[in-house]
Design a protein around this motif. Sequence first.
Motif, PDB file in Angstrom:
ATOM      1  N   GLU A 100     -14.209  -1.871  -7.206  1.00 34.05           N
ATOM      2  CA  GLU A 100     -13.868  -0.974  -6.104  1.00 34.05           C
ATOM      3  C   GLU A 100     -14.348   0.439  -6.426  1.00 34.05           C
ATOM      4  OE1 GLU A 100      -9.874   1.195  -4.554  1.00 34.05           O
ATOM      5  OE2 GLU A 100      -9.747  -0.994  -4.658  1.00 34.05           O
ATOM      6  N   ILE A 101     -14.938   1.082  -5.424  1.00 34.82           N
ATOM      7  CA  ILE A 101     -15.378   2.474  -5.541  1.00 34.82           C
ATOM      8  C   ILE A 101     -14.807   3.238  -4.346  1.00 34.82           C
ATOM      9  CG2 ILE A 101     -17.340   4.045  -5.673  1.00 34.82           C
ATOM     10  CD1 ILE A 101     -18.998   1.674  -6.710  1.00 34.82           C
ATOM     11  N   ALA A 102     -14.110   4.354  -4.617  1.00 40.82           N
ATOM     12  CA  ALA A 102     -13.513   5.161  -3.555  1.00 40.82           C
ATOM     13  C   ALA A 102     -13.899   6.620  -3.740  1.00 40.82           C
ATOM     14  CB  ALA A 102     -11.996   5.005  -3.555  1.00 40.82           C
ATOM     15  N   TYR A 103     -13.937   7.356  -2.630  1.00 42.13           N
ATOM     16  CA  TYR A 103     -14.357   8.757  -2.651  1.00 42.13           C
ATOM     17  C   TYR A 103     -13.425   9.583  -1.771  1.00 42.13           C
ATOM     18  CZ  TYR A 103     -17.254  12.917  -1.967  1.00 42.13           C
ATOM     19  OH  TYR A 103     -17.717  14.205  -1.919  1.00 42.13           O
ATOM     20  N   GLY A 104     -13.059  10.789  -2.252  1.00 47.21           N
ATOM     21  CA  GLY A 104     -12.225  11.700  -1.486  1.00 47.21           C
ATOM     22  C   GLY A 104     -13.060  12.558  -0.549  1.00 47.21           C
ATOM     23  N   ILE A 105     -13.057  12.218   0.740  1.00 47.94           N
ATOM     24  CA  ILE A 105     -13.841  12.969   1.727  1.00 47.94           C
ATOM     25  C   ILE A 105     -13.227  14.345   1.942  1.00 47.94           C
ATOM     26  CG2 ILE A 105     -14.706  12.961   4.103  1.00 47.94           C
ATOM     27  CD1 ILE A 105     -14.473   9.870   3.989  1.00 47.94           C
ATOM     28  N   ILE A 163       0.854  -1.184   0.000  1.00 45.02           N
ATOM     29  CA  ILE A 163       0.000   0.000   0.000  1.00 45.02           C
ATOM     30  C   ILE A 163       0.896   1.241   0.000  1.00 45.02           C
ATOM     31  CG2 ILE A 163      -1.926  -1.115   1.168  1.00 45.02           C
ATOM     32  CD1 ILE A 163      -1.032   0.317   3.739  1.00 45.02           C
ATOM     33  N   GLY A 164       0.355   2.346  -0.496  1.00 47.28           N
ATOM     34  CA  GLY A 164       1.045   3.624  -0.483  1.00 47.28           C
ATOM     35  C   GLY A 164       0.167   4.676   0.148  1.00 47.28           C
ATOM     36  N   PRO A 165       0.674   5.916   0.293  1.00 47.07           N
ATOM     37  CA  PRO A 165      -0.076   6.968   0.984  1.00 47.07           C
ATOM     38  C   PRO A 165      -1.047   7.744   0.089  1.00 47.07           C
ATOM     39  CG  PRO A 165       2.126   7.735   0.478  1.00 47.07           C
ATOM     40  CD  PRO A 165       2.075   6.306   0.036  1.00 47.07           C
ATOM     41  N   HIS A 166      -1.208   7.342  -1.177  1.00 48.97           N
ATOM     42  CA  HIS A 166      -2.084   8.067  -2.093  1.00 48.97           C
ATOM     43  C   HIS A 166      -3.512   8.127  -1.577  1.00 48.97           C
ATOM     44  CE1 HIS A 166      -4.536   9.110  -5.477  1.00 48.97           C
ATOM     45  NE2 HIS A 166      -4.953   7.882  -5.679  1.00 48.97           N
ATOM     46  N   VAL A 167      -4.094   9.348  -1.606  1.00 42.80           N
ATOM     47  CA  VAL A 167      -5.511   9.544  -1.316  1.00 42.80           C
ATOM     48  C   VAL A 167      -6.097  10.398  -2.443  1.00 42.80           C
ATOM     49  CG1 VAL A 167      -5.395   9.305   1.194  1.00 42.80           C
ATOM     50  CG2 VAL A 167      -4.935  11.525   0.149  1.00 42.80           C
ATOM     51  N   LEU A 168      -7.404  10.322  -2.618  1.00 38.52           N
ATOM     52  CA  LEU A 168      -8.071  11.114  -3.641  1.00 38.52           C
ATOM     53  C   LEU A 168      -8.200  12.576  -3.208  1.00 38.52           C
ATOM     54  CD1 LEU A 168     -10.962   8.681  -4.580  1.00 38.52           C
ATOM     55  CD2 LEU A 168      -9.023   9.298  -6.032  1.00 38.52           C
ATOM     56  N   PHE A 169      -8.276  13.474  -4.182  1.00 39.05           N
ATOM     57  CA  PHE A 169      -8.559  14.862  -3.863  1.00 39.05           C
ATOM     58  C   PHE A 169     -10.002  14.988  -3.364  1.00 39.05           C
ATOM     59  CE2 PHE A 169      -9.355  14.147  -8.366  1.00 39.05           C
ATOM     60  CZ  PHE A 169     -10.614  14.693  -8.562  1.00 39.05           C
ATOM     61  N   LYS A 170     -10.305  16.093  -2.683  1.00 37.15           N
ATOM     62  CA  LYS A 170     -11.624  16.277  -2.102  1.00 37.15           C
ATOM     63  C   LYS A 170     -12.702  16.234  -3.189  1.00 37.15           C
ATOM     64  CE  LYS A 170     -14.395  19.361   0.779  1.00 37.15           C
ATOM     65  NZ  LYS A 170     -14.435  20.623   1.557  1.00 37.15           N
ATOM     66  N   GLY A 171     -13.691  15.376  -2.998  1.00 37.55           N
ATOM     67  CA  GLY A 171     -14.768  15.225  -3.960  1.00 37.55           C
ATOM     68  C   GLY A 171     -14.441  14.309  -5.119  1.00 37.55           C
ATOM     69  N   GLY A 172     -13.215  13.760  -5.147  1.00 40.91           N
ATOM     70  CA  GLY A 172     -12.819  12.862  -6.234  1.00 40.91           C
ATOM     71  C   GLY A 172     -13.484  11.510  -6.118  1.00 40.91           C
ATOM     72  N   LEU A 173     -13.774  10.902  -7.252  1.00 40.11           N
ATOM     73  CA  LEU A 173     -14.390   9.576  -7.291  1.00 40.11           C
ATOM     74  C   LEU A 173     -13.533   8.663  -8.151  1.00 40.11           C
ATOM     75  CD1 LEU A 173     -16.876   7.831  -6.505  1.00 40.11           C
ATOM     76  CD2 LEU A 173     -17.900   8.543  -8.685  1.00 40.11           C
ATOM     77  N   ASP A 206     -16.604 -11.901   0.735  1.00 37.03           N
ATOM     78  CA  ASP A 206     -16.817 -10.883   1.762  1.00 37.03           C
ATOM     79  C   ASP A 206     -16.590  -9.478   1.217  1.00 37.03           C
ATOM     80  OD1 ASP A 206     -17.341 -12.820   3.680  1.00 37.03           O
ATOM     81  OD2 ASP A 206     -15.222 -13.009   4.222  1.00 37.03           O
ATOM     82  N   ILE A 207     -17.561  -8.596   1.424  1.00 35.06           N
ATOM     83  CA  ILE A 207     -17.417  -7.183   1.081  1.00 35.06           C
ATOM     84  C   ILE A 207     -16.368  -6.559   2.002  1.00 35.06           C
ATOM     85  CG2 ILE A 207     -18.598  -4.949   1.121  1.00 35.06           C
ATOM     86  CD1 ILE A 207     -21.158  -6.439   0.348  1.00 35.06           C
ATOM     87  N   GLU A 208     -15.575  -5.659   1.444  1.00 36.49           N
ATOM     88  CA  GLU A 208     -14.549  -4.981   2.234  1.00 36.49           C
ATOM     89  C   GLU A 208     -14.789  -3.474   2.227  1.00 36.49           C
ATOM     90  OE1 GLU A 208     -10.834  -6.261   0.592  1.00 36.49           O
ATOM     91  OE2 GLU A 208     -10.853  -8.146   1.718  1.00 36.49           O
ATOM     92  N   LEU A 209     -14.747  -2.874   3.413  1.00 36.56           N
ATOM     93  CA  LEU A 209     -14.846  -1.430   3.585  1.00 36.56           C
ATOM     94  C   LEU A 209     -13.473  -0.911   4.001  1.00 36.56           C
ATOM     95  CD1 LEU A 209     -18.150  -1.373   5.687  1.00 36.56           C
ATOM     96  CD2 LEU A 209     -17.925  -1.188   3.196  1.00 36.56           C
ATOM     97  N   PHE A 210     -13.034   0.193   3.395  1.00 38.43           N
ATOM     98  CA  PHE A 210     -11.682   0.665   3.691  1.00 38.43           C
ATOM     99  C   PHE A 210     -11.652   2.187   3.778  1.00 38.43           C
ATOM    100  CE2 PHE A 210     -12.038   0.477  -0.922  1.00 38.43           C
ATOM    101  CZ  PHE A 210     -11.520   1.696  -1.326  1.00 38.43           C
ATOM    102  N   THR A 211     -10.635   2.683   4.481  1.00 39.24           N
ATOM    103  CA  THR A 211     -10.400   4.117   4.570  1.00 39.24           C
ATOM    104  C   THR A 211      -8.905   4.358   4.746  1.00 39.24           C
ATOM    105  OG1 THR A 211     -11.061   6.159   5.689  1.00 39.24           O
ATOM    106  CG2 THR A 211     -10.711   4.231   7.078  1.00 39.24           C
ATOM    107  N   LYS A 212      -8.455   5.536   4.314  1.00 41.19           N
ATOM    108  CA  LYS A 212      -7.046   5.899   4.438  1.00 41.19           C
ATOM    109  C   LYS A 212      -6.959   7.385   4.772  1.00 41.19           C
ATOM    110  CE  LYS A 212      -4.194   4.345   1.268  1.00 41.19           C
ATOM    111  NZ  LYS A 212      -3.455   4.275  -0.022  1.00 41.19           N
ATOM    112  N   TYR A 213      -6.074   7.717   5.710  1.00 42.15           N
ATOM    113  CA  TYR A 213      -5.878   9.108   6.110  1.00 42.15           C
ATOM    114  C   TYR A 213      -4.399   9.466   5.986  1.00 42.15           C
ATOM    115  CZ  TYR A 213      -5.640  13.350   8.906  1.00 42.15           C
ATOM    116  OH  TYR A 213      -5.409  14.627   9.309  1.00 42.15           O
ATOM    117  N   ARG A 214      -4.103  10.484   5.189  1.00 42.10           N
ATOM    118  CA  ARG A 214      -2.726  10.964   5.030  1.00 42.10           C
ATOM    119  C   ARG A 214      -2.453  12.002   6.114  1.00 42.10           C
ATOM    120  NH1 ARG A 214      -1.402  13.458  -0.658  1.00 42.10           N
ATOM    121  NH2 ARG A 214      -2.924  14.983   0.090  1.00 42.10           N
ATOM    122  N   PHE A 215      -1.617  11.643   7.089  1.00 41.66           N
ATOM    123  CA  PHE A 215      -1.392  12.500   8.245  1.00 41.66           C
ATOM    124  C   PHE A 215      -0.149  13.371   8.106  1.00 41.66           C
ATOM    125  CE2 PHE A 215       0.673   8.425   9.168  1.00 41.66           C
ATOM    126  CZ  PHE A 215       1.944   8.822   9.588  1.00 41.66           C
TER     127      PHE A 215
END
Length: 274
Positions: A63-68, A31-41, A95-104
């Motif tokens: 997989e569907i991800a959203y930038g909070i 895994i890497g630290p990449h996150v989506l920009f705000k509002g990105g899908l 099994d469905i998987e739910l995930f989240t990532k936070y770049r600190f």
Amino acid sequence: MPRLYSFLLANFLLLLLSGPRAFAHDPIFGIGPHVLFKGGLETSLHLDQASAGASKDSEVVLEIAYGITGDWSAGIELPYVFRDESTASSNGTSDIELFTKYRFWREDSLGVQESAAISLLVNVDNADEKVDPPLGNGAVDSVIGITYGYESLKWYRWVSLRKLNPGRNSAGFELGDKYLLDFAGGWRPKPPVYRDPDTVWLLELNAEFADRASLNGNDIADSGGTEWFLSPGIFWTSRNFAVKAGLQLPLTSDLNGSQEDSDYRFSSTFEWHL
């Protein structure tokens, strides 16, 4: 004049790194630290396959991800599994998987971005356990992780550590704790050109350390152990579309009991950012 061109290119990349971007590169198996920009899908389709002796698992995952926010993203994975063992085979939704990532943490310098993130994945128990072989383990598991990444014009590097926290199912079965340690590097053969396709070659070293599984508190002899893999791959992007593909090749294996060593693992991903 060449110095001026190099200066302008480096500053252009820095602007890309500092603002909203369609893509940032991450490893294939780690895994890497990449996150989506705000509002990105982001929508992506994963095609994976793993072979160990007479057993072969294939998986198709939507997989569907959203930038909070600009530093926090979350999403869901919907897998369909084809499981083939020496005596039986089965297929269906897993099994469905739910995930989240936070770049600190993030630090930008001329043509370089370094960042770090934490992640959480929860494996929901919804797979069919009555088929043979079963499509899940009948428990809710979670994986927590931390990762660091370095990205420049030419070179990339990542390191990550994840821990599987297994749950216990209704029959008393529980997977062993598992640690996944990943080192990865990337090389871009030529400088990126705006709107042109871009290619990065990847090489990863992946390790898995697993404790024995248990049934009603008793260890299962043929479970757990250590595996190391060397994993070449490629990341190709064009506009808001990307393709990743990699192959895990076993280096060493020290599995407990009579388990089959891994033959290979293949993973490919097709991504589309909105």
